[in-house]
Design a protein around this motif. Structure first.
Motif, PDB file in Angstrom:
ATOM      1  N   GLY A   1     -14.652  36.421  11.560  1.00 31.25           N
ATOM      2  CA  GLY A   1     -15.160  37.721  11.088  1.00 31.25           C
ATOM      3  C   GLY A   1     -16.642  37.852  11.409  1.00 31.25           C
ATOM      4  O   GLY A   1     -17.416  36.910  11.200  1.00 31.25           O
TER       5      GLY A   1
ATOM      6  N   LEU B   1     -18.121  34.677   9.601  1.00 40.30           N
ATOM      7  CA  LEU B   1     -17.303  33.904   8.663  1.00 40.30           C
ATOM      8  C   LEU B   1     -15.968  33.581   9.318  1.00 40.30           C
ATOM      9  O   LEU B   1     -15.184  34.485   9.598  1.00 40.30           O
TER      10      LEU B   1
ATOM     11  N   ASP C   1     -25.808  32.269  12.288  1.00 43.17           N
ATOM     12  CA  ASP C   1     -26.485  33.508  11.880  1.00 43.17           C
ATOM     13  C   ASP C   1     -27.256  34.018  13.089  1.00 43.17           C
ATOM     14  O   ASP C   1     -27.931  33.233  13.762  1.00 43.17           O
TER      15      ASP C   1
HETATM   16  C1  BTN Z   1     -22.236  35.349   6.187  1.00 49.20           C
HETATM   17  O1  BTN Z   1     -22.264  35.161   4.974  1.00 49.20           O
HETATM   18  O2  BTN Z   1     -23.236  35.190   6.884  1.00 49.20           O
HETATM   19  C2  BTN Z   1     -20.959  35.791   6.851  1.00 49.20           C
HETATM   20  C3  BTN Z   1     -20.734  37.250   6.745  1.00 49.20           C
HETATM   21  C4  BTN Z   1     -19.487  37.724   7.479  1.00 49.20           C
HETATM   22  C5  BTN Z   1     -19.245  39.194   7.273  1.00 49.20           C
HETATM   23  C6  BTN Z   1     -18.106  39.697   8.110  1.00 49.20           C
HETATM   24  S1  BTN Z   1     -17.976  41.458   8.089  1.00 49.20           S
HETATM   25  C7  BTN Z   1     -16.450  41.365   8.898  1.00 49.20           C
HETATM   26  C8  BTN Z   1     -15.694  40.195   8.293  1.00 49.20           C
HETATM   27  N1  BTN Z   1     -14.987  40.612   7.099  1.00 49.20           N
HETATM   28  C9  BTN Z   1     -15.477  40.019   6.020  1.00 49.20           C
HETATM   29  O3  BTN Z   1     -15.048  40.218   4.867  1.00 49.20           O
HETATM   30  N2  BTN Z   1     -16.480  39.208   6.331  1.00 49.20           N
HETATM   31  C10 BTN Z   1     -16.732  39.192   7.752  1.00 49.20           C
END
Ligand code: BTN
Length: 325
Positions: free
Chosen positions: A205, A189, A177
């Motif tokens: 992602g 992710l 994070d």
């Molecule tokens: C988290 O929960 O901290 C991870 C979030 C990840 C978000 C990103 S946005 C681009 C990519 N597409 C998604 O559906 N999720 C990741």
């Protein structure tokens, strides 16, 4: 063609003659003029002054394929770019594209996601026009158990891009994070397609809050955006370009050893947990201790009353004992 015109106009930030553009792009004056007209229709403000030429007035935060291409400063990341005005999730798109055989380094970007995915089965709220939603397809020659290191590399890449491009002082909450002023500005992710011994592909992602001013209630106390941290001139395509550039740089260092030995010192400098008490929990247990850094394999080193523990980045949650960090 449009992305090349944009790149040429940005080279100096000054007037660029029509003839210069013709020579540089190897096309006719009419073709240049048509390219300029198309860019204007897309919303770019391009001045034309006789005897001087064209000048791009950088006002807008444009996000489209040409803009992304014109901001690209990498060798292999983004050789293929897939841009969507709206999609379910760039991770889902990237997985589909990887299944179709798209190469290592393919970049997928959207302006809006209507089924954005977060870690641990949560959703990632993804409104249009104000955030970065990007995914990279990677096909690394590493064992599946090493794949989690890629998410740490992505975290490091985002932190570096935010520092260099946005001029902020980011920190990383292990594993990945990105935190500004103690609140989360970016989530990562990684999703894996693998066999026991071999990775087919990894999709990494990245979601960065750029101009968000409100968040779903359950995360509103721990989330922030670059705008809320005082940065109101961020161009998403430029930020994506900066993330790709730093990712490629760190990935190159990682590839020399297939571990984080060449990166952990820099990672530790960003590590917000370092020297703090953390609470580590997974479905089986929880414990507390002081985080002291990461190992060559990206595990978090936690000194507990009963001795040193190494935490592997999986489905664990690591929180500060007094709150999010
Ligand atoms: C988290 O929960 O901290 C991870 C979030 C990840 C978000 C990103 S946005 C681009 C990519 N597409 C998604 O559906 N999720 C990741």
């Amino acid at each position: 063609m449009k992305s090349e015109i944009l790149s040429a106009l940005r080279e100096t930030g000054e007037y660029v003659s029509g003839q210069y553009l013709c020579d540089k792009l190897g096309v006719s004056r009419t073709a240049v003029w048509k390219g300029i007209q198309k860019l204007r229709q897309e919303g770019y403000v391009i001045e034309a002054v006789s005897n001087k030429g064209y000048r791009l007035i950088e006002t807008m935060d444009v996000l489209n394929e040409d803009e992304l291409k014109s901001r690209r400063r990498t060798c292999w990341i983004g050789e293929e770019i897939h841009y969507y005005e709206v999609t379910d999730s760039t991770n889902l798109r990237a997985k589909q594209l990887a299944e179709e055989g798209k190469p290592h380094g393919t970049l997928v970007v959207a302006d809006r996601q209507d089924a954005g995915r977060g870690r641990r089965g949560k959703s990632w709220t993804s409104p249009p026009g104000i955030s970065v939603y990007m995914s990279l397809i990677l096909k690394p020659q590493i064992k599946p158990q090493s794949a989690s290191m890629l998410t740490l590399i992505a975290g490091l890449a985002v932190a570096r891009a935010l520092k260099d491009y946005a001029g902020v002082s980011p920190q990383i909450k292990w594993p990945n994070d990105i935190v500004l002023g103690g609140k989360k500005v970016c989530g990562i992710l990684a999703e894996l397609s693998t066999e026991i011994e071999e990775i087919h592909y990894v999709v990494v992602g990245i979601g960065i809050n750029v101009r968000n001013t409100e968040f779903p209630e359950e995360i509103s106390s721990i989330a922030t955006s670059l705008l809320l941290e005082g940065k109101d001139k961020i161009k998403r395509a430029e930020l994506i370009g900066a993330v790709c550039e730093s990712f490629e740089h760190y990935y190159g260092i990682f590839s020399e050893t297939n571990d984080l030995s060449g990166l952990k010192e820099e990672y530790d400098k960003y590590l917000v947990n370092k020297g703090r008490q953390v609470r580590v929990s997974d479905p089986m247990e929880y414990f507390e201790g002081e985080a002291v850094g990461i190992t060559d394999l990206g595990e978090l080193i936690v000194d507990t009353e009963k001795g040193r523990r190494l935490v592997f980045a999986g489905e664990v949650s690591v929180r500060g004992i007094y709150g999010y960090v």
